[in-house]
Design an enzyme around this catalytic site. Structure first.
Site, mmCIF file in Angstrom:
data_model
loop_
_atom_site.group_PDB
_atom_site.id
_atom_site.type_symbol
_atom_site.label_atom_id
_atom_site.label_comp_id
_atom_site.label_asym_id
_atom_site.label_seq_id
_atom_site.Cartn_x
_atom_site.Cartn_y
_atom_site.Cartn_z
ATOM 1 N N TYR A 164 0.823 -1.422 0.042
ATOM 2 C CA TYR A 164 0.135 -0.012 0.122
ATOM 3 C C TYR A 164 0.970 1.374 -0.150
ATOM 4 C CZ TYR A 164 -3.540 3.417 1.613
ATOM 5 O OH TYR A 164 -4.284 4.603 1.448
ATOM 6 N N LYS A 168 1.266 4.210 -2.935
ATOM 7 C CA LYS A 168 0.824 5.591 -2.981
ATOM 8 C C LYS A 168 1.986 6.394 -3.294
ATOM 9 C CE LYS A 168 -3.518 5.163 -1.737
ATOM 10 N NZ LYS A 168 -4.583 5.531 -2.564
HETATM 11 N N1 LIG Z 1 -9.499 6.003 5.178
HETATM 12 C C1 LIG Z 1 -8.469 6.586 5.330
HETATM 13 O O1 LIG Z 1 -7.790 6.787 6.497
HETATM 14 C C2 LIG Z 1 -7.270 6.981 4.045
HETATM 15 C C3 LIG Z 1 -6.258 7.406 4.470
HETATM 16 C C4 LIG Z 1 -5.352 8.025 3.406
HETATM 17 C C5 LIG Z 1 -5.778 7.705 2.077
HETATM 18 N N2 LIG Z 1 -7.042 6.913 1.770
HETATM 19 C C6 LIG Z 1 -7.306 6.834 0.331
HETATM 20 O O2 LIG Z 1 -8.646 7.305 0.290
HETATM 21 C C7 LIG Z 1 -9.351 6.511 -0.859
HETATM 22 C C8 LIG Z 1 -10.694 6.216 -0.228
HETATM 23 O O3 LIG Z 1 -10.383 5.429 0.565
HETATM 24 P P1 LIG Z 1 -11.738 5.188 1.673
HETATM 25 O O4 LIG Z 1 -11.278 5.085 3.033
HETATM 26 O O5 LIG Z 1 -13.057 5.866 1.414
HETATM 27 O O6 LIG Z 1 -12.026 3.581 1.503
HETATM 28 P P2 LIG Z 1 -13.151 2.624 1.277
HETATM 29 O O7 LIG Z 1 -14.295 2.973 2.115
HETATM 30 O O8 LIG Z 1 -12.655 1.104 1.528
HETATM 31 O O9 LIG Z 1 -13.648 2.737 0.024
HETATM 32 C C9 LIG Z 1 -12.952 2.407 -1.093
HETATM 33 C C10 LIG Z 1 -13.498 2.713 -2.530
HETATM 34 O O10 LIG Z 1 -13.034 2.374 -3.678
HETATM 35 C C11 LIG Z 1 -13.452 1.430 -4.453
HETATM 36 N N3 LIG Z 1 -12.788 0.478 -5.259
HETATM 37 C C12 LIG Z 1 -12.003 -0.452 -5.000
HETATM 38 N N4 LIG Z 1 -11.602 -1.213 -5.984
HETATM 39 C C13 LIG Z 1 -12.282 -0.597 -7.335
HETATM 40 C C14 LIG Z 1 -12.326 -0.984 -8.291
HETATM 41 N N5 LIG Z 1 -11.659 -2.273 -9.042
HETATM 42 N N6 LIG Z 1 -13.202 -0.289 -9.154
HETATM 43 C C15 LIG Z 1 -13.828 0.822 -8.771
HETATM 44 N N7 LIG Z 1 -13.838 1.013 -7.350
HETATM 45 C C16 LIG Z 1 -13.014 0.604 -6.584
HETATM 46 C C17 LIG Z 1 -14.527 0.721 -3.415
HETATM 47 O O11 LIG Z 1 -15.622 -0.065 -4.068
HETATM 48 P P3 LIG Z 1 -16.523 -1.321 -3.232
HETATM 49 O O12 LIG Z 1 -17.421 -0.844 -2.444
HETATM 50 O O13 LIG Z 1 -17.078 -1.862 -4.401
HETATM 51 O O14 LIG Z 1 -15.270 -2.159 -2.669
HETATM 52 C C18 LIG Z 1 -15.075 1.866 -2.558
HETATM 53 O O15 LIG Z 1 -15.887 2.606 -3.013
HETATM 54 C C19 LIG Z 1 -8.404 5.505 -1.231
HETATM 55 O O16 LIG Z 1 -7.710 5.609 -2.388
HETATM 56 C C20 LIG Z 1 -7.613 5.456 0.003
HETATM 57 O O17 LIG Z 1 -6.112 4.572 -0.509
HETATM 58 C C21 LIG Z 1 -7.901 6.561 2.762
#
Ligand SMILES: NC(=O)c1ccc[n+]([C@@H]2O[C@H](COP(=O)([O-])OP(=O)(O)OC[C@H]3O[C@@H](n4cnc5c(N)ncnc54)[C@H](OP(=O)(O)O)[C@@H]3O)[C@@H](O)[C@H]2O)c1
Length: 241
Positions: A164, A168
């Site tokens: 991961y 990034k």
């Molecule tokens: N949460 C944090 O603390 C955090 C911190 C830093 C960065 N981020 C980044 O923020 C972004 C959003 O994360 P989040 O925390 O909101 O995570 P999340 O709730 O797990 O949501 C991830 C989203 O990505 C979608 N996804 C995964 N594979 C996909 C694919 N092949 N095609 C289309 N959609 C896909 C998932 O769809 P499904 O529902 O179908 O699985 C979901 O809608 C990510 O890039 C993550 O790395 C998050």
């Protein structure tokens, strides 16, 4: 006329909240989701709040799905103003050491977080070039900071989920490369750290609420001509690469 934004992985989490906040700022938002039913459900929810959103099937790992999505957006809107590359996965096994993560995990992580982001961007660039001021927001993470990972005592020093983290770091590097290509155009491309946010990925103990976790993506999606490009930002602050 409203700007048109597409957000990948917008059926839940930070993507959905980014959709909500952009729609509140008079942007017409296309909610990308790999599961059509989940995307429609999310769109109906936001429509129920009086917001201008629509659902679009988009599995970022599937070239045919990306091509079909480009076709749909072309047909429905003819251009795209904002692309938020938000879809992402964290697949590392926390019980394993850095050197022990499987190659399968490395490949699947890079497939979604890196190669799919590049493929989606390549596919939508012609539509973004039709915008007066296209904006690309690449959702990265502080965990992609090589500088902080190398610094004992930094807030992320002990958080080594290598597939991961390196994915990034590559998102950040890609953002700089693409910004170079676009530097003489009105377009801007930036990488975002949303914060450690309460989502399925971030976990229930994460310190940041969704409403704040979407703010950096929203700000960079709506940058005016004086804003940065090729930057790595969190709530207006530059982060170490
Ligand atoms: N949460 C944090 O603390 C955090 C911190 C830093 C960065 N981020 C980044 O923020 C972004 C959003 O994360 P989040 O925390 O909101 O995570 P999340 O709730 O797990 O949501 C991830 C989203 O990505 C979608 N996804 C995964 N594979 C996909 C694919 N092949 N095609 C289309 N959609 C896909 C998932 O769809 P499904 O529902 O179908 O699985 C979901 O809608 C990510 O890039 C993550 O790395 C998050």
């Amino acid at each position: 006329m409203s700007k048109i934004a597409l957000i990948t992985g917008a059926n839940k989490g930070i993507g959905l909240e980014t959709a909500r906040q952009l729609a509140h700022r008079d942007v017409h938002v296309i909610i990308g989701s790999r599961d059509r039913a989940k995307g429609v459900e999310a769109a109906l929810r936001l429509q129920g709040e009086g917001l201008a959103v629509e659902a679009l099937s988009l599995d970022v790992l599937d070239a045919a799905s990306i091509a079909a999505a480009v076709g749909e957006v072309t047909q429905r809107h003819g251009a795209l103003d904002i692309l938020v590359n938000n879809a992402g996965v964290m697949l590392d096994d926390p019980a394993k050491k850095v050197s022990e993560q499987s190659l399968d995990v490395w490949r699947r992580t890079f497939a979604t977080n890196v190669f799919a982001m590049i493929e989606v961007t390549q596919a939508f660039l012609p539509l973004l070039r039709k915008s007066a001021a296209g904006r690309i927001v690449n959702v990265s993470s502080l965990l992609g900071s090589v500088t902080l990972h190398a610094q004992p005592g930094s807030p992320i020093y002990d958080f080594k989920v290598p597939a991961y983290n390196c994915s990034k770091s590559t998102v950040n590097a890609w953002t700089v490369q693409l910004a170079y290509e676009l530097k003489d155009t009105p377009m801007k491309v930036n990488a975002v750290h949303p914060g450690h946010v309460k989502t399925d990925m971030g976990g229930p103990a994460a310190p940041m609420e969704l409403v704040d976790g979407a703010k950096t993506s929203v700000a960079l999606a709506l940058l005016d001509a004086s804003g940065p490009t090729g930057a790595f930002l969190h709530l207006g602050e530059s982060l170490p690469w």
